[in-house]
Structures are given as structure tokens and as C-alpha cells.
Design a protein around this motif. Structure first.
Motif, PDB file in Angstrom:
ATOM      1  N   ILE A  72       1.743  -0.339  -7.084  1.00  0.00           N
ATOM      2  CA  ILE A  72       2.830  -0.234  -6.109  1.00  0.00           C
ATOM      3  C   ILE A  72       3.918   0.696  -6.638  1.00  0.00           C
ATOM      4  CG2 ILE A  72       2.389  -2.497  -5.121  1.00  0.00           C
ATOM      5  CD1 ILE A  72       5.422  -2.190  -7.295  1.00  0.00           C
ATOM      6  N   GLU A  73       4.782   1.150  -5.739  1.00  0.00           N
ATOM      7  CA  GLU A  73       5.992   1.877  -6.124  1.00  0.00           C
ATOM      8  C   GLU A  73       7.161   0.902  -6.085  1.00  0.00           C
ATOM      9  OE1 GLU A  73       6.889   5.846  -4.500  1.00  0.00           O
ATOM     10  OE2 GLU A  73       5.064   5.591  -3.304  1.00  0.00           O
ATOM     11  N   ASN A 114      10.863  -0.504  -5.602  1.00  0.00           N
ATOM     12  CA  ASN A 114      11.978  -0.129  -4.742  1.00  0.00           C
ATOM     13  C   ASN A 114      13.093   0.449  -5.603  1.00  0.00           C
ATOM     14  OD1 ASN A 114      14.202  -0.061  -2.955  1.00  0.00           O
ATOM     15  ND2 ASN A 114      13.406  -1.812  -1.814  1.00  0.00           N
ATOM     16  N   PRO A 115      13.503   1.686  -5.357  1.00  0.00           N
ATOM     17  CA  PRO A 115      14.507   2.318  -6.223  1.00  0.00           C
ATOM     18  C   PRO A 115      15.876   1.668  -6.185  1.00  0.00           C
ATOM     19  CG  PRO A 115      14.057   3.677  -4.289  1.00  0.00           C
ATOM     20  CD  PRO A 115      13.031   2.585  -4.292  1.00  0.00           C
ATOM     21  N   SER A 161       6.399  -1.408  -2.865  1.00  0.00           N
ATOM     22  CA  SER A 161       6.294  -0.484  -1.740  1.00  0.00           C
ATOM     23  C   SER A 161       5.413  -1.059  -0.633  1.00  0.00           C
ATOM     24  CB  SER A 161       5.712   0.842  -2.218  1.00  0.00           C
ATOM     25  OG  SER A 161       4.498   0.617  -2.938  1.00  0.00           O
ATOM     26  N   SER A 218       0.422  -7.322  -7.842  1.00  0.00           N
ATOM     27  CA  SER A 218      -0.473  -6.277  -7.327  1.00  0.00           C
ATOM     28  C   SER A 218      -1.870  -6.387  -7.928  1.00  0.00           C
ATOM     29  CB  SER A 218       0.106  -4.886  -7.616  1.00  0.00           C
ATOM     30  OG  SER A 218       0.250  -4.687  -9.016  1.00  0.00           O
ATOM     31  N   TRP A 271       7.990   0.257   2.037  1.00  0.00           N
ATOM     32  CA  TRP A 271       7.506   1.392   2.818  1.00  0.00           C
ATOM     33  C   TRP A 271       7.708   1.109   4.308  1.00  0.00           C
ATOM     34  CZ3 TRP A 271       2.046   2.849   0.494  1.00  0.00           C
ATOM     35  CH2 TRP A 271       2.243   3.586  -0.698  1.00  0.00           C
ATOM     36  N   LYS A 286       8.429   6.736   4.090  1.00  0.00           N
ATOM     37  CA  LYS A 286       7.209   6.478   3.320  1.00  0.00           C
ATOM     38  C   LYS A 286       6.202   5.657   4.128  1.00  0.00           C
ATOM     39  CE  LYS A 286       6.785   7.051  -0.675  1.00  0.00           C
ATOM     40  NZ  LYS A 286       6.102   8.114  -1.455  1.00  0.00           N
ATOM     41  N   SER A 320       2.401   6.493   4.155  1.00  0.00           N
ATOM     42  CA  SER A 320       1.733   6.650   2.863  1.00  0.00           C
ATOM     43  C   SER A 320       0.403   5.903   2.826  1.00  0.00           C
ATOM     44  CB  SER A 320       2.637   6.135   1.744  1.00  0.00           C
ATOM     45  OG  SER A 320       3.830   6.874   1.683  1.00  0.00           O
TER      46      SER A 320
END
Length: 361
Positions: free
Chosen positions: A214-215, A217-218, A231, A283, A311, A319, A322
Motif C-alpha cells: 500500500i501507499e 497516507n501522506p 491507499s 496488507s 485513494w 489517485k 490507480s
């Protein structure tokens, strides 16, 4: 990464080892104190060394640690290492060997194979007896899925069968009503149906592993919600023995529309060690199904579908279109029999294993 130990040889007057053989290392890390919504960690455990105790204090001894190269090699070529640093080095070694043996496999698959091959020791099961699904979650929060077996990760035997699928889907899409759930994949597994039916009431075990990255969350470090950090989230579900395919698809379709796990909490979940409410955290999702061969013969479809993620919720970041890659590993084991599960599957595998069905939700 957690740490276990098999190092119990200590020749030090007045001292005994602190941890029993096959148990957790005294230096391991666990997620037992984490909030229940967070991932079940560690994933696996490797050797992390032991410690000695005289009953009032504990101490480190070289014989209970692992030998390694010394960074200050001009003084001494070798030194010892312990704790999760040693366990992480052994994990990296196994991952490198698997990548060398299977150079075309994705990193998601390598991680999945390591966890898929892990087994608990008798001592781990004694320390954290899993009497129910919550008990298995407690066991995993301390011991992960156990100690990985490199040979098991690389090979199948005749009375076992392992299937690997590397795929992807688009979890979300933008519509005039906002960001909606988009796709799920239904995998038709090349099941040895006839061989399983012939075994009838023979106990069998199926292990399923879903691995993806996963990405983060910034802007949500330390968030109290599991929905804000990843994400995207993926989940898996297997067709039930008496369920028709259309009913199975409708059940998964409905579950994909719900933000939380509540939709997955209905229905009979007795065959799984963890179950729907425990396994879909983080994940890397793994669970073990136990039942009869005849029951398993009618469970030849497995769905991978999306849950909530930023996302979808953070539309301004664009995003939502994606692609999410994942690796799916499914294995069947029939202990105590010599039935050949590999040969009948080999005739189907080329045609079926690469044919997931991408279904709009």
C-alpha cells in the motif's frame, strides 16, 4: 519481524536459559499491545537468540546468540548478534534465496511465500493456545504465523498442492456520483475436484495468502483509523461448499460496498482459523480452512475485492484510477495420505491459472 529461538545450550554455572526451545526469544517484538484494528504483527519469526538467567537477573551469552561478520574486522573477524536484528537478517537471506530461485516473481509474492510456508512450533501453541478465532489472532500477535520453511516455500509434494496467482485490479473509479468501488477479481482455481471427492470425509487443510503493498497516507501519520492510512485495502473470500456461484458473487458484491468489516461478519465461518473479522488487517492476509475433502471440492472460486482507502476518500489527489497489484497463494494439504494432487492440476493449470475474471461491482 519477530524472533524465536532454538538455542538452549548454556554452559555457565548458576545460569539457565530464559526461553524454552521453539518458544519466543526474550528479545522479540509483538503487537499484543496494539489496538485491535491494526495489523496482526509480526508476520513470521526467525532465530533471535536466547538469554540466561540465575533467577534474579538475566544476561547475554555468546553461545545463545548468532555468529556474524564483525564490522570492526581489523580487531576481530567475527562477533555475535541477537534479537530482531538477527531475525531480520535471516529473513533477508531467505527472501534473497527465493528471489534467486524464482527471479520472475514479484516482491509481493516472495513475502507471501515466506509467510505461507511458516509453521508454529509445539511450544508456541503451548504458550498461546488458540482455542477459538480470537485465540488464533492472539497467537499471531505474538508468534506471527511461525517459522518459515524454505524447502516448503520452494516445493510441493504429491499430497500437497500450491497455486500462485499474480494479478491486479482497479479498486475505485470516478463517477458523476463521486468515487465508487470499481472491480473485483474472481479466480477459478484449477481444483482437483474428482480426487477430492474420492477422499470424501478425509480431513484436509487449505491455506490462503493475499499479499500486496500500500501507499501510506501522506497526511495521516498516527491516525486512529485504519481507513486513513492505507491507499487501498483488499480482501478475499472463498465460495462456500453449498453456495451457488451467482449467490457467491452477490455476497461479495454487497460486502465490497461496505466501509467496515461488518458485511463479512455474517454467515458460517467455522472452517477458518481466523475468520473474516480477524484476517483482513494490514496488507498481508492469511487464513487456514479446515474441513473434509468433499466440502473443499465444491469451493473452487476465490474472490479478491477492495475495501476502503485514501485513494477513494481523498479525491483531490486524483489517485482513484490507480491499479492495485497483488499476489494470491493457495495450497491444499491432505495429511496422512498418498493421494496425488499435482498431476490432475497440471493438465488444467496452463489454461486456468491466468484467467481471473475482472467483474465490475
Amino acid at each position: 519481524m519477530g524472533a524465536s529461538t532454538r538455542k538452549t545450550s548454556l554452559d555457565e554455572p548458576g545460569f539457565n536459559v530464559l526461553a524454552a526451545e521453539g518458544g519466543l526469544s526474550p528479545f522479540t517484538s509483538t503487537s499484543s499491545g496494539w489496538d485491535n484494528v491494526w495489523p496482526l504483527k509480526p508476520d513470521v519469526v526467525f532465530e533471535g537468540g536466547n538469554a540466561g538467567t540465575d533467577g534474579t537477573m538475566s544476561d547475554n551469552f555468546d553461545s545463545l546468540e548468532l555468529l556474524t561478520a564483525n564490522a570492526r574486522f581489523h580487531r576481530n573477524l567475527f562477533t555475535t548478534i541477537n534479537a530482531t536484528s538477527a531475525a531480520s537478517a535471516l529473513a533477508a537471506s531467505m527472501a534473497a534465496k527465493l528471489m534467486a530461485h524464482f527471479p520472475d516473481l514479484r516482491p509481493e509474492t516472495i513475502r507471501g511465500l515466506m509467510t505461507h510456508s511458516a509453521r508454529w512450533t509445539p511450544k508456541m501453541l503451548e504458550m498461546y493456545p488458540p482455542n477459538n478465532q480470537a485465540g488464533y489472532a492472539r497467537l499471531i500477535r505474538h508468534c506471527g504465523w511461525g517459522i518459515p520453511d524454505q524447502n516448503l516455500a520452494m516445493w510441493s509434494v504429491n499430497n500437497s498442492l500450491s497455486l500462485i496467482e499474480e494479478s491486479s485490479l482497479r479498486p475505485y473509479q470516478k463517477t458523476h456520483e463521486g468515487i465508487k468501488t470499481h472491480q473485483m477479481n474472481v479466480h477459478a482455481l484449477p481444483w482437483p475436484v474428482q480426487e477430492l471427492l474420492e477422499l470424501r470425509d478425509t480431513p484436509v487443510e487449505m491455506r490462503v495468502t493475499l499479499s500486496y503493498f500500500i501507499e501510506p497516507n501522506p497526511s495521516s501519520r498516527g491516525s486512529v483509523s485504519k481507513f486513513y492510512y492505507p491507499s487501498h485495502r483488499l480482501r478475499f473470500a472463498m465460495k462456500r461448499p453449498t453456495e451457488q456461484f451467482d449467490d457467491f458473487r452477490a455476497r461479495i458484491n454487497a460486502a465490497a460496498q461496505v466501509v467496515g468489516e461488518e458485511a463479512m461478519a455474517s454467515g458460517n465461518d467455522r472452517n477458518w482459523l481466523l475468520g473474516k473479522t480477524q484476517r483482513h488487517k494490514g496488507s498481508l492476509h492469511q487464513d487456514i480452512w479446515q474441513g473434509t475433502a468433499a466440502e473443499l471440492a465444491n469451493c473452487g472460486f476465490l474472490a479478491v475485492f477492495p475495501g476502503q482507502g485514501w485513494w477513494r476518500t481523498r479525491q483531490a489527489l486524483e489517485k482513484y484510477d490507480s491499479e492495485a497489484r497483488y499476489s494470491l497463494i493457495v495450497s491444499i494439504h491432505v495429511p496422512g495420505t498418498e493421494v496425488d494432487l499435482l498431476t490432475p492440476v497440471q493438465s488444467q493449470i496452463d489454461a486456468l491459472i491466468a484467467n481471473p475474471v475482472a467483474i465490475p461491482i
